[in-house]
Design a protein around this motif. Structure first.
Motif, PDB file in Angstrom:
ATOM      1  N   ASP A  24       1.245  -0.973  -0.011  1.00  0.00           N
ATOM      2  CA  ASP A  24       0.131  -0.154  -0.170  1.00  0.00           C
ATOM      3  C   ASP A  24       0.915   1.276  -0.339  1.00  0.00           C
ATOM      4  O   ASP A  24       2.005   1.006   0.570  1.00  0.00           O
ATOM      5  N   SER A  48      -7.306   2.817  -3.834  1.00  0.00           N
ATOM      6  CA  SER A  48      -7.935   2.281  -3.167  1.00  0.00           C
ATOM      7  C   SER A  48      -7.524   2.159  -1.663  1.00  0.00           C
ATOM      8  O   SER A  48      -6.639   1.425  -1.600  1.00  0.00           O
ATOM      9  N   GLU A  49      -8.393   2.608  -0.374  1.00  0.00           N
ATOM     10  CA  GLU A  49      -7.690   2.493   0.967  1.00  0.00           C
ATOM     11  C   GLU A  49      -8.729   2.596   2.148  1.00  0.00           C
ATOM     12  O   GLU A  49     -10.022   3.046   1.792  1.00  0.00           O
ATOM     13  N   GLY A  50      -8.335   2.412   3.011  1.00  0.00           N
ATOM     14  CA  GLY A  50      -9.157   2.130   4.245  1.00  0.00           C
ATOM     15  C   GLY A  50      -9.019   3.331   4.714  1.00  0.00           C
ATOM     16  O   GLY A  50      -7.474   3.524   5.199  1.00  0.00           O
ATOM     17  N   GLU A  98     -17.609   5.221  -1.524  1.00  0.00           N
ATOM     18  CA  GLU A  98     -17.293   4.142   0.115  1.00  0.00           C
ATOM     19  C   GLU A  98     -18.079   3.272  -0.380  1.00  0.00           C
ATOM     20  O   GLU A  98     -18.887   3.084  -1.905  1.00  0.00           O
ATOM     21  N   MET A 172     -13.874   1.776   3.054  1.00  0.00           N
ATOM     22  CA  MET A 172     -13.196   1.537   2.393  1.00  0.00           C
ATOM     23  C   MET A 172     -13.001   2.087   1.096  1.00  0.00           C
ATOM     24  O   MET A 172     -14.702   1.929   0.539  1.00  0.00           O
ATOM     25  N   TYR A 174     -12.831   4.103  -2.731  1.00  0.00           N
ATOM     26  CA  TYR A 174     -12.175   4.137  -3.947  1.00  0.00           C
ATOM     27  C   TYR A 174     -12.696   4.921  -4.881  1.00  0.00           C
ATOM     28  O   TYR A 174     -13.467   5.776  -4.531  1.00  0.00           O
ATOM     29  N   LYS A 205      -5.676  -0.294   7.034  1.00  0.00           N
ATOM     30  CA  LYS A 205      -5.501  -1.742   7.011  1.00  0.00           C
ATOM     31  C   LYS A 205      -4.084  -1.103   7.482  1.00  0.00           C
ATOM     32  O   LYS A 205      -3.944  -2.928   7.731  1.00  0.00           O
ATOM     33  N   SER A 419     -12.050  -5.372   0.147  1.00  0.00           N
ATOM     34  CA  SER A 419     -11.747  -5.018   1.731  1.00  0.00           C
ATOM     35  C   SER A 419     -12.158  -4.521   2.583  1.00  0.00           C
ATOM     36  O   SER A 419     -12.206  -3.003   3.411  1.00  0.00           O
ATOM     37  N   GLU A 420     -13.979  -4.926   2.862  1.00  0.00           N
ATOM     38  CA  GLU A 420     -14.770  -4.162   3.160  1.00  0.00           C
ATOM     39  C   GLU A 420     -14.184  -4.864   5.315  1.00  0.00           C
ATOM     40  O   GLU A 420     -14.679  -3.750   5.755  1.00  0.00           O
ATOM     41  N   TRP A 422     -11.108  -3.905   6.195  1.00  0.00           N
ATOM     42  CA  TRP A 422      -9.924  -3.734   6.129  1.00  0.00           C
ATOM     43  C   TRP A 422      -9.598  -3.448   7.464  1.00  0.00           C
ATOM     44  O   TRP A 422      -8.270  -3.742   7.441  1.00  0.00           O
TER      45      TRP A 422
END
Length: 466
Positions: A24, A48-50, A98, A172, A174, A205, A419-420, A422
């Motif tokens: 990441d 995409s990231e948490g 989200e 999460m 996108y 994460k 990745s829900e 995360w």
């Protein structure tokens, strides 16, 4: 033989399943990326990231996605189709969604398969022609977030206004760059986006891992101090095994400390520090390689059943060198690459050699253990036989635990493709470090330096740290 083949197949399957995991990065770079067609739209995945919600009590604890010098470049043919003084001759939209609101992108709620608004839907005043269809969120009308950038006249380039989108809900997220006009086909983009959590630039994460590595550094330090005091107290009765344990404790201590500082630097700057990351990756690869090699040679009975490895020395050394190179390469790719840098096929190509080598190690270790136990039984060396039985049972137990956890990891990845979950993902890599530390602590207790050492401890138990 069937069991060995089954074990090798299992390891390869695990490697394939985990191949999609990548590194990441909070700064997502775009260098000439193209757009892919989907339905009646064209899109580019921007990352995409948490992200955790902003801390409203502190201005310095904001969570955001910032667009930095993002530039879109269309083809000469596309620009030439418009007049010089014409306004808004092309539209590109940045869509931030989200993951739980992913169904709000596109015309599904309008009973349409279209992603971009069509003239028919425009007549119903459900959307505007040329824009991506977004169903408003009744609880938060501004989300999913839409940021529009227009081309003007015959300009070949359009640059997004530098701006930050605040994140007020944990989730999460996108990012997609999209356009609907077929005349923009061939569009390229450059620039970057910066993603930040309230406590720093570490992806959501990964953030818990910084605390975890700090805890593990202290844990190794405590273990090292206790071991050192006992080592000094019984210095005259030290066995070769104790030096091996000392080396593993030192490697583990350095590895955890380096990863902590690497994550701390990443958290403060948003990029991975090259020098620290290289050292951390190298320490990890060295520890993994040495652990496997020493486990192999001890399983062969080196120092107990046979004084030397004989003709297999070169083969063992070659396997170690190949494994170190493959492991180092994979670790570098996973820890220095951007989250979007490598496709699944590329990661699979890098994971497979390590998986094959791991399978080779395990098959060779257990086959060597089997032959060593047979030799000890024939010689009736009961003390050595008992030690090797304990070693075999302990190794088998750790393998069973590892397989069970791998099963859970496969289930976790299979049931969470987007990745829900995360916020719980950090537990998976943390488990392997905890297992290694727990096994090392048990070994330190069982083979602690003593004034009455046994003559049969030869250092083999230390290498459960795989």
């Amino acid at each position: 033989m069937q069991r060995r083949r089954g074990l090798a197949a299992l390891l390869l399957a695990v490697a394939v399943a985990l191949a999609a995991r990548g590194a990441d990065a909070s700064i997502h770079e775009y260098s000439g990326g193209g757009f892919a067609p989907r339905a009646n739209s064209f899109f580019f995945h921007g990352g995409s990231e948490g992200l955790y919600a902003s801390d409203t009590s502190s201005n310095s604890s904001a969570s955001f996605i910032r667009f930095d010098t993002v530039t879109f470049r269309r083809t000469q043919e596309s620009a030439a189709k418009h007049e010089e003084m014409q306004q808004k001759t092309g539209l590109v939209e940045a869509i931030i969604v989200e993951i739980q609101d992913r169904g709000k992108i596109g015309g599904s709620y309008l009973h349409s398969d279209a992603i971009c608004c069509t003239p028919e839907l425009d007549k119903e005043r459900s959307c505007k022609v040329g824009e991506v269809i977004i169903q408003p969120n009744p609880d938060n009308p501004d989300w999913p977030k839409r940021v529009q950038t227009f081309f003007e006249g015959r300009n070949k380039e359009a640059t997004m206004v530098t701006q930050s989108v605040s994140i007020n809900k944990t989730g999460m997220y996108y990012l997609y760059f999209m356009f609907c006009d077929p005349q923009l086909k061939g569009l390229k983009m450059t620039g970057r986006t910066v993603w930040r959590n309230p406590q720093g630039y570490l992806p959501g994460k990964m953030a818990p891992m910084m605390t975890f590595y700090g805890f593990m550094s202290l844990a190794y330090l405590v273990l090292g101090l206790v071991w050192f005091l006992q080592f000094v107290r019984c210095l005259k009765d030290i066995l070769q095994l104790h030096y091996h344990i000392t080396a593993v404790i030192a490697l583990g201590m350095c590895e955890m400390a380096l990863w902590y500082f690497e994550y701390a630097n990443f958290n403060s700057t948003g990029t991975r520090p090259m020098a620290i990351t290289l050292w951390a990756v190298t320490f990890t690869a060295v520890k993994k390689t040495i652990s496997r090699l020493l486990l192999l040679v001890v399983s062969m009975g080196y120092g107990v059943v046979r004084p030397t490895l004989g003709g297999v020395t070169s083969k063992v050394g070659a396997l170690g060198v190949i494994y170190f190179i493959a492991s180092e390469g994979l670790e570098l790719v996973e820890n220095l690459g951007n989250i979007n840098d490598f496709s699944g096929k590329t990661r699979l190509f890098l994971v497979l050699p390590v998986a094959i080598l791991d399978a080779t190690f395990i098959i060779w270790i257990f086959s060597s253990l089997s032959r060593t136990l047979e030799k000890l039984q024939v010689r009736r060396s009961m003390a050595k036989l008992e030690l090797y039985r304990k070693f075999t049972n302990s190794l088998a137990m750790s393998v069973l635990i590892s397989i069970a956890w791998i099963g859970y990891e496969l289930y976790f990845n299979a049931t969470d493709p987007l990745s829900e979950l995360w916020q719980r993902a950090w537990i998976i890599p943390a488990f392997w470090n905890l297992l290694s530390y727990a096994l090392l602590a048990i070994i330190c207790i069982l083979w602690s330096p003593s004034h009455n050492p046994t003559g049969y401890c030869t250092g083999y138990e230390v290498h459960f740290l795989i």
